[in-house]
Design a protein around this motif. Structure first.
Motif, mmCIF file in Angstrom:
data_model
loop_
_atom_site.group_PDB
_atom_site.id
_atom_site.type_symbol
_atom_site.label_atom_id
_atom_site.label_comp_id
_atom_site.label_asym_id
_atom_site.label_seq_id
_atom_site.Cartn_x
_atom_site.Cartn_y
_atom_site.Cartn_z
ATOM 1 N N ILE A 1 -60.445 -3.296 -33.671
ATOM 2 C CA ILE A 1 -60.992 -4.133 -32.430
ATOM 3 C C ILE A 1 -60.753 -6.228 -32.362
ATOM 4 C CG2 ILE A 1 -63.551 -5.309 -31.198
ATOM 5 C CD1 ILE A 1 -64.897 -2.571 -31.926
ATOM 6 N N ARG A 2 -59.879 -6.144 -31.299
ATOM 7 C CA ARG A 2 -60.614 -8.221 -31.198
ATOM 8 C C ARG A 2 -60.915 -8.448 -30.100
ATOM 9 N NH1 ARG A 2 -56.988 -12.039 -31.180
ATOM 10 N NH2 ARG A 2 -58.258 -13.682 -29.944
ATOM 11 N N LEU A 3 -62.038 -9.079 -30.211
ATOM 12 C CA LEU A 3 -62.628 -9.676 -29.173
ATOM 13 C C LEU A 3 -61.612 -10.752 -27.994
ATOM 14 C CD1 LEU A 3 -66.035 -10.346 -30.138
ATOM 15 C CD2 LEU A 3 -64.928 -7.970 -28.991
ATOM 16 N N LEU A 4 -61.979 -10.759 -27.169
ATOM 17 C CA LEU A 4 -60.357 -12.077 -26.438
ATOM 18 C C LEU A 4 -61.597 -12.792 -25.503
ATOM 19 C CD1 LEU A 4 -58.378 -9.309 -24.889
ATOM 20 C CD2 LEU A 4 -57.381 -10.382 -26.741
ATOM 21 N N THR B 1 -76.290 -8.107 -27.106
ATOM 22 C CA THR B 1 -76.244 -7.820 -28.500
ATOM 23 C C THR B 1 -75.396 -9.002 -29.095
ATOM 24 O OG1 THR B 1 -76.130 -6.287 -30.152
ATOM 25 C CG2 THR B 1 -75.128 -5.788 -28.279
ATOM 26 N N SER B 2 -75.131 -9.842 -30.257
ATOM 27 C CA SER B 2 -74.489 -10.292 -31.237
ATOM 28 C C SER B 2 -73.670 -8.886 -31.681
ATOM 29 C CB SER B 2 -75.325 -11.446 -31.994
ATOM 30 O OG SER B 2 -76.230 -12.315 -31.335
ATOM 31 N N PHE B 3 -73.735 -7.937 -32.135
ATOM 32 C CA PHE B 3 -73.330 -7.300 -32.742
ATOM 33 C C PHE B 3 -72.320 -6.195 -31.723
ATOM 34 C CE2 PHE B 3 -77.253 -8.153 -34.725
ATOM 35 C CZ PHE B 3 -76.872 -8.935 -35.774
ATOM 36 N N TYR B 4 -72.179 -6.487 -31.092
ATOM 37 C CA TYR B 4 -71.209 -6.126 -29.796
ATOM 38 C C TYR B 4 -70.105 -5.720 -30.411
ATOM 39 C CZ TYR B 4 -68.258 -4.717 -25.894
ATOM 40 O OH TYR B 4 -67.641 -3.415 -25.452
ATOM 41 N N ALA B 5 -69.311 -6.041 -31.178
ATOM 42 C CA ALA B 5 -67.919 -5.111 -31.767
ATOM 43 C C ALA B 5 -68.361 -4.945 -33.467
ATOM 44 C CB ALA B 5 -66.967 -6.478 -32.294
ATOM 45 N N LEU B 6 -69.477 -4.916 -33.650
ATOM 46 C CA LEU B 6 -69.662 -4.949 -34.842
ATOM 47 C C LEU B 6 -70.549 -2.853 -34.922
ATOM 48 C CD1 LEU B 6 -70.164 -4.776 -38.197
ATOM 49 C CD2 LEU B 6 -72.619 -5.125 -37.508
ATOM 50 N N ASN B 7 -71.162 -2.794 -33.965
ATOM 51 C CA ASN B 7 -71.484 -1.355 -33.074
ATOM 52 C C ASN B 7 -70.572 -0.590 -32.032
ATOM 53 O OD1 ASN B 7 -74.129 -2.756 -33.812
ATOM 54 N ND2 ASN B 7 -74.425 -3.048 -31.456
ATOM 55 N N LYS B 8 -69.210 -1.203 -31.532
ATOM 56 C CA LYS B 8 -67.851 -0.411 -31.268
ATOM 57 C C LYS B 8 -67.231 0.190 -32.066
ATOM 58 C CE LYS B 8 -69.317 -0.843 -26.711
ATOM 59 N NZ LYS B 8 -69.367 0.519 -25.777
ATOM 60 N N PHE C 1 -69.086 -11.183 -41.620
ATOM 61 C CA PHE C 1 -68.743 -10.308 -40.438
ATOM 62 C C PHE C 1 -69.613 -10.822 -38.912
ATOM 63 C CE2 PHE C 1 -68.611 -8.570 -44.835
ATOM 64 C CZ PHE C 1 -68.310 -7.431 -44.365
ATOM 65 N N SER C 2 -69.333 -11.558 -38.595
ATOM 66 C CA SER C 2 -69.103 -11.991 -37.194
ATOM 67 C C SER C 2 -67.695 -12.767 -36.533
ATOM 68 C CB SER C 2 -70.202 -12.956 -37.805
ATOM 69 O OG SER C 2 -70.126 -14.126 -38.841
ATOM 70 N N GLY C 3 -67.723 -11.811 -36.957
ATOM 71 C CA GLY C 3 -66.109 -12.858 -36.831
ATOM 72 C C GLY C 3 -65.253 -12.111 -35.587
ATOM 73 N N GLU C 4 -64.105 -12.110 -34.925
ATOM 74 C CA GLU C 4 -63.484 -12.172 -33.870
ATOM 75 C C GLU C 4 -62.913 -10.979 -34.034
ATOM 76 O OE1 GLU C 4 -63.879 -15.994 -32.704
ATOM 77 O OE2 GLU C 4 -63.759 -15.730 -34.225
ATOM 78 N N LEU C 5 -62.121 -10.334 -35.059
ATOM 79 C CA LEU C 5 -61.097 -9.276 -35.328
ATOM 80 C C LEU C 5 -61.648 -8.933 -36.278
ATOM 81 C CD1 LEU C 5 -58.580 -8.711 -34.764
ATOM 82 C CD2 LEU C 5 -57.237 -10.150 -36.502
ATOM 83 N N TRP C 6 -61.502 -7.206 -35.913
ATOM 84 C CA TRP C 6 -62.087 -6.161 -37.184
ATOM 85 C C TRP C 6 -60.883 -5.242 -37.235
ATOM 86 C CZ3 TRP C 6 -66.964 -6.438 -38.601
ATOM 87 C CH2 TRP C 6 -68.285 -7.839 -37.504
ATOM 88 N N LEU C 7 -61.398 -4.460 -38.636
ATOM 89 C CA LEU C 7 -60.253 -3.760 -38.872
ATOM 90 C C LEU C 7 -60.831 -2.598 -39.714
ATOM 91 C CD1 LEU C 7 -57.526 -1.978 -39.107
ATOM 92 C CD2 LEU C 7 -57.051 -3.634 -40.892
ATOM 93 N N GLY C 8 -61.282 -0.953 -39.522
ATOM 94 C CA GLY C 8 -61.823 -0.069 -39.711
ATOM 95 C C GLY C 8 -60.897 0.772 -40.084
ATOM 96 N N HIS C 9 -61.198 1.284 -41.744
ATOM 97 C CA HIS C 9 -60.678 2.599 -42.122
ATOM 98 C C HIS C 9 -61.277 3.538 -42.368
ATOM 99 C CE1 HIS C 9 -57.723 4.249 -44.776
ATOM 100 N NE2 HIS C 9 -56.692 4.078 -44.055
ATOM 101 N N LEU C 10 -60.766 4.886 -42.596
ATOM 102 C CA LEU C 10 -61.349 6.084 -43.075
ATOM 103 C C LEU C 10 -60.155 6.354 -43.848
ATOM 104 C CD1 LEU C 10 -62.425 6.980 -39.314
ATOM 105 C CD2 LEU C 10 -63.966 7.167 -41.150
ATOM 106 N N ARG C 11 -60.295 7.000 -45.100
ATOM 107 C CA ARG C 11 -59.283 7.072 -46.043
ATOM 108 C C ARG C 11 -59.895 8.613 -46.575
ATOM 109 N NH1 ARG C 11 -55.826 6.326 -50.942
ATOM 110 N NH2 ARG C 11 -56.571 6.931 -52.523
#
Length: 633
Positions: free
Chosen positions: A14-17, A29-36, A113-123
């Protein structure tokens, strides 16, 4: 599938623009990206069993403050474990003043964990161990923002040895020989070179060292880095990366073996391994999701510019058909229809197996993931019966009475829920050395659904890999219903060759189709073919990878697919089974008709989409002949 075959890895980016406060005001919410991100990962939970990880990058952080955050977990509930850790930190830090959770600027300066760029992984690990250190994202750290690299992916490289040796030749000392570490250091090397090139360029122009850092961040050529680093890669891959200053990318292999989808608007850029995950998390339509093109990379610059340049020349599209048969969630609109078509295609092979006697045939499915193919199979049988009814009505002509018409119209396919999997029992017996009797009871059977000794029982499965569960559990269980005949139907063709692009099928001796072919060769005094193939495969391993051929095909050439299926049935039928047993596999041409855009079929046909595949299958056969149980890559 009834055999235990683990899923592949999954990614979510996820990249917030927009500025962070935009999302708090619009979405409350302040956790929009985290929730998504949590939704994206949970909706792809089918893809990872060994662990998970999340990384986040804050833009424009002040010197002396942490701007890269990462948590990884190999807990049984890894996703929940990670997000619990993140939210626990939030709650602990703001315990005295919860209102701070609505101040996104304060959070960015003071919380991880309050920034604009997110990367999640399932291994799911097909290479390396399952410890937490094997979990993605991987991190390559440096004091210069633009040299930091965070990496995660769904990939397997067939030429790890070559890539590892290349790192040594350029002067590196990798900490281990694993494809993830190798790829990380490979990209990292060219990231360093690009930094040095830009540093020299701006230094010559008279800029100070302090002025050069933001200039490097602005002008970093991600496309060039990826072109250089991926030049010698051989495998199936979707690799996602983030640089410390905020650039990001997702690179897909030239054959499109591994899947990757994206969505972008003026607020957000999203990437995931599966389309329905994006649709569900962001309430989007099928048409709004775009596929990342094979051989291309989605590049998101820190300034928000988005591009998808070609990194490697695309080859013939060979997207993994197993994604369509089993691995991906069936909630994808295309995959749902394709799985139904896979079931429908099998009807023409099933009808002769039951002598077209649908009055005395009961249909079912095992396991639950075969349910969609079951629906397609039943629709195919309904179509067949409608034709039968039309013929009967026409044949009756003027002799058609109401009673006779009612009798004809009453003909319909019989289907039942035959088996229910007992999850708790399965967990209990997993590591039991003496479990032959217990494994028979993995499923609870539905009694009273068949006429004993009169009815055929047709059960559809996604695929048959090793056949262990069929022999030790399912066929014995079905036989307790006392059917006249048991027909096991696979919506996939015979799995004859090892996979090397992400699916855990690296040992050829595990495959029941291969063992059946070997048994037929021995029974027909054709052992010389086995020896000749062994010699050819050893010779292949002495050649350059681009010169190699798949000689393991010779093992199957003397026999038809039907002969191999018959042998598989005899090998999987337990000695105490009273019913006749037949096994039917999907034909490869019917698979291609059902899944027209994902024709990667190397595990069925031996047609590997990259040169490294022929090396892997040769090594797998040599290992089999030499009694080596190690992976072939």
């Amino acid at each position: 599938m009834s055999d235990i075959l683990h899923h592949e890895c999954g990614i979510a980016m996820i990249r917030l623009l927009k500025p962070l406060d935009y999302y708090r005001k619009k979405y409350g919410t302040s956790f929009y990206a985290l929730n998504k991100l949590y939704l994206l990962m949970e909706k792809q939970h089918n893809r990872g069993q060994d662990g998970a990880g999340v990384a986040n990058i804050k833009f424009d952080a002040d010197p002396g403050t942490r701007y890269i955050s990462r948590y990884r977990s190999n807990d049984k509930q890894a996703i929940q474990d990670i997000f619990n850790m993140i939210f626990t930190k939030f709650n602990e830090r703001t315990k005295g003043d919860p209102s701070k959770l609505n101040d996104v600027e304060w959070m960015k300066k003071n919380m991880a964990f309050s920034g604009e760029l997110w990367l999640g992984h399932l291994r799911y690990g097909t290479y390396g161990g399952n410890g937490i250190e094997a979990c993605h994202p991987f991190l390559r750290q440096n004091n210069w923002m633009t040299r930091n690299l965070v990496l995660a992916g769904n990939f397997n490289m067939t030429n790890v040895d070559e890539l590892f040796d290349n790192l040594i030749r350029i002067g590196q000392h990798p900490k281990e020989k694993a494809d993830t570490v190798t790829v990380l250091e490979n990209i990292g090397h060219y990231l360093d070179e690009e930094n040095e090139r830009l540093y020299d360029q701006f230094k010559e122009q008279g800029y100070s060292k302090q002025e050069i850092s933001p200039l490097i961040a602005e002008h970093l050529d991600v496309e060039s880095i990826l072109k250089h680093s991926s030049k010698k890669w051989d495998g199936g891959y979707v690799i996602a990366g983030m640089m410390g200053h905020g650039d990001a990318f997702v690179l897909r292999d030239p054959a499109g073996i591994r899947p990757a989808y994206m969505y972008a608007d003026d607020e957000i850029v999203v990437v995931a391994s599966e389309r329905p995950a994006i649709q569900t998390a962001f309430k989007l339509s099928f048409e709004q999701i775009e596929e990342i093109k094979p051989g291309h990379a989605l590049i998101i610059k820190k300034n928000g510019k988005i591009s998808m340049p070609q990194i490697k020349e695309p080859t013939e599209r060979n997207s993994c058909s197993f994604e369509r048969i089993y691995f991906s969630r069936g909630s994808d609109a295309e995959i749902y229809q394709e799985r139904k078509e896979l079931g429908r295609q099998l009807c023409k092979s099933i009808l002769p197996a039951v002598d077209n006697d649908l009055r005395h045939t009961v249909f079912s499915f095992i396991p639950n993931t075969a349910e969609v193919a079951f629906y397609g199979m039943m629709q195919g049988m309904e179509d067949y019966l409608r034709d039968v009814q039309k013929r009967k009505i026409k044949a009756a002509g003027n002799q058609l009475t109401d009673e006779k018409l009612s009798e004809i119209l009453a003909i319909r396919p019989r289907f039942e829920k035959i088996a229910i999997k007992d999850v708790k029992l399965r967990t209990f017996i997993t590591n039991d050395d003496d479990r032959s009797d217990m494994v028979t009871h993995v499923y609870d059977i539905t009694y009273g659904t068949l006429q004993k000794g009169q009815d055929n029982l047709v059960v559809i499965d996604d695929s048959i890999v090793r056949g262990t569960t069929l022999k030790n559990s399912i066929i014995r269980m079905l036989d307790r219903l006392e059917p006249k005949k048991i027909v096991i139907v696979s919506s996939a063709p015979q799995i004859r060759y090892p996979d090397c692009y992400g699916i855990d099928m690296a040992r050829i001796g595990d495959l029941i189709a291969f063992r059946a072919a070997i048994a037929l060769l021995e029974e027909n005094n054709l052992e010389h073919i086995i020896e000749e193939t062994y010699v050819h495969c050893k010779q292949q391993l002495e050649l350059g990878v681009n010169e190699m051929k798949n000689y393991v095909r010779d093992i199957y050439k003397p026999f038809t697919a039907e002969q191999i299926s018959t042998k598989i049935a005899s090998m999987l039928k337990p000695e105490d089974c009273k019913a006749e047993v037949e096994i039917i596999f999907q034909k490869i041409e019917d698979l291609h008709e059902a899944c027209p855009h994902n024709k990667g079929d190397w595990y069925f046909s031996g047609n590997y989409p990259t040169p490294g595949g022929n090396k892997v299958v040769s090594r797998a056969f040599v290992n089999y002949m030499q009694g080596i149980s190690a992976r072939a890559y």
